[in-house]
Design a protein around this motif. Structure first.
Motif, PDB file in Angstrom:
ATOM      1  N   GLN A  94       1.192  -1.279  -0.105  1.00 11.20           N
ATOM      2  CA  GLN A  94       0.418   0.029  -0.056  1.00 11.20           C
ATOM      3  C   GLN A  94       0.642   1.291  -0.074  1.00 11.20           C
ATOM      4  O   GLN A  94       0.822   2.435  -0.894  1.00 11.20           O
ATOM      5  N   LEU A  95       1.988   1.241   0.939  1.00 12.33           N
ATOM      6  CA  LEU A  95       2.575   1.927   1.263  1.00 12.33           C
ATOM      7  C   LEU A  95       3.044   2.722  -0.743  1.00 12.33           C
ATOM      8  O   LEU A  95       3.397   3.602  -0.491  1.00 12.33           O
ATOM      9  N   THR A  98       2.684   2.108  -3.398  1.00 14.29           N
ATOM     10  CA  THR A  98       1.512   2.367  -4.138  1.00 14.29           C
ATOM     11  C   THR A  98       1.074   3.273  -4.024  1.00 14.29           C
ATOM     12  O   THR A  98       0.711   4.219  -4.836  1.00 14.29           O
ATOM     13  N   ARG A  99       0.912   4.300  -2.499  1.00 16.00           N
ATOM     14  CA  ARG A  99       1.182   5.372  -2.827  1.00 16.00           C
ATOM     15  C   ARG A  99       1.727   6.084  -3.478  1.00 16.00           C
ATOM     16  O   ARG A  99       1.911   7.455  -3.803  1.00 16.00           O
ATOM     17  N   ASN A 122       2.942   4.626  -7.006  1.00 15.88           N
ATOM     18  CA  ASN A 122       1.639   4.131  -8.086  1.00 15.88           C
ATOM     19  C   ASN A 122       1.749   3.121  -8.531  1.00 15.88           C
ATOM     20  O   ASN A 122       1.960   2.703  -9.456  1.00 15.88           O
TER      21      ASN A 122
END
Ligand SMILES: NC(=O)C1=CN([C@@H]2O[C@H](COP(=O)(O)OP(=O)(O)OC[C@H]3O[C@@H](n4cnc5c(N)ncnc54)[C@H](OP(=O)(O)O)[C@@H]3O)[C@@H](O)[C@H]2O)C=CC1
Ligand SMILES: O=C(CO)COP(=O)(O)O
Ligand SMILES: [Zn+2]
Length: 355
Positions: A188-189, A191-192, A195
């Motif tokens: 998730q990190l 992705t933030r 991307n």
């Protein structure tokens, strides 16, 4: 050409038959019949696991009229993959079976992928999710690479056999599942911040699988087939999550990088899942998450939570922590650009991994 993500092609490879239960080793021939694998098999097995399961599968397939060869492999190395591939090609085998521990399964999986024949996974221990996944960890010289391979066509996990395996292997499998917690946070990190492609479905399945196991930690006990069943099902779910994602992201993040680093620096590393479990405590601390409940769950399972329990000296834990971010630089995690030696010591002490 559209840039719409939904228009991208997605190819998920999953096992077709997954058979879990008491005595299902006797179903290997039935699974082969279901998959139309009628003749000419090569079994890759280990030195101890040959007696535990390799011979049973050999005799059962031979009795059902198949020609079957067996090869005993002692290491998950490229040399062994080449040896298996050579024998398979010379004998014109139709399919391969990996019967045994992680090593035998990885060697058979990669050899089968290289010669483009089906592969069946028959684990004798539930020590990590490689028994189900499409990845093979193979040593080449003194480097170990995690290589993309074909997923097994079938997984046959006999809970009776696995319950008889040393309990340490089952506890290691639990560590590999619990490590999904930090793997998903890292994903998730990334992705933030970068991307990177993310799959909600794969992440949800992976996190849920780890959470179910954490909630049931005190029911995981030695020699209990119900415990084995729970762990095998969780390993299957983790493998499926990786197949959905098309990468090991849902089940491998900073805690796996720590384990891979320990494999490099520790004179005698512990089991993969044991190291990943301890890595999860450390990385959850770095994420600012509830590392204590990870530690409690591992302790309830009787999996290692300290350097001493891993059988690894404190100095190698610290060395691995500082090295971890270099293991897979393309995979962004909470480790970022790395820990300084003093920061590594603080995290290891605060989490009681070293004292
Ligand atoms: N593909 C993937 O995604 C992954 C692969 N790996 C790889 O898998 C390997 C580690 O696998 P792991 O299973 O933890 O350990 P090992 O393959 O090293 O096996 C540990 C030992 O347990 C023995 N054993 C297995 N089952 C039984 C049983 N029922 N009764 C008695 N002894 C048994 C094995 O015997 P025998 O000698 O007969 O094999 C072996 O001596 C490493 O090579 C690692 O790199 C790790 C994580 C993920
Ligand atoms: O061990 C794995 C997942 O549990 C596979 O991960 P790696 O991609 O780090 O080899
Ligand atoms: Zn793993």
């Amino acid at each position: 050409m559209t840039q719409d993500m939904n228009a991208q092609k997605k190819w998920m490879q999953l096992p077709r038959d997954v058979v879990v239960g008491h005595g299902v080793i006797d179903d290997v021939k039935n699974v082969c019949a279901d998959l139309k694998l009628a003749d000419n098999a090569l079994i890759v097995t280990g030195k101890s696991t040959r007696k535990i399961a390799g011979d049973i599968v050999h005799d059962s397939l031979t009795d059902s009229g198949q020609r079957v060869e067996m090869i005993v492999s002692e290491a998950a190395s490229m040399k062994e993959v080449d040896r298996v591939r050579k024998q398979a090609l010379e004998s014109g085998v139709e399919y391969l079976l990996g019967v045994g521990s992680g090593k035998s399964i990885d060697v058979a999986k990669l050899a089968a992928t290289e010669i483009e024949v089906p592969f069946i996974s028959v684990p004798t221990a539930a020590s990590h999710d490689g028994i189900v996944s499409s990845r093979a960890s193979i040593k080449n010289g003194n480097k170990t690479a995690s290589i993309q391979a074909n997923a097994p066509m079938a997984v046959i996990a006999d809970t009776d056999i696995i319950a008889e395996a040393p309990y340490r292997l089952l506890a290691s499998g639990c560590g590999d599942i619990i490590s999904n917690c930090t793997a998903v946070l890292d994903w998730q990190l990334a992705t933030r911040l970068q991307n990177v492609p993310f799959s909600e479905y794969a992440a949800a399945l992976s996190s849920m699988t780890a959470q179910i196991l954490i909630d049931s930690a005190d029911t995981i006990k030695p020699e209990l087939e119900s415990s084995v069943r729970m762990v095998v099902k969780a390993l299957v779910s983790s493998g499926v999550a990786m197949s959905i994602a098309g990468s090991s992201r849902p089940a491998s993040g900073s805690e796996h990088m720590f384990s891979h680093a320990l494999d490099k620096v520790a004179p005698v590393p512990a089991l993969h899942g044991e190291q990943c479990g301890v890595g999860t405590i450390l990385m959850m601390y770095l994420h600012g998450g509830d590392w204590k409940s990870i530690r409690d769950a591992l302790q309830a399972i009787n999996a290692p939570v300290t350097a001493e329990e891993l059988g690894i000296e404190d100095k190698y834990i610290l060395e691995a922590l500082v090295l971890s971010h270099t293991i897979r630089p393309e995979r962004y995690t909470i480790l970022g650009t790395g820990l300084t030696p003093d920061a590594a010591e603080i995290v290891a002490r605060k989490t009681k991994v070293i004292s």
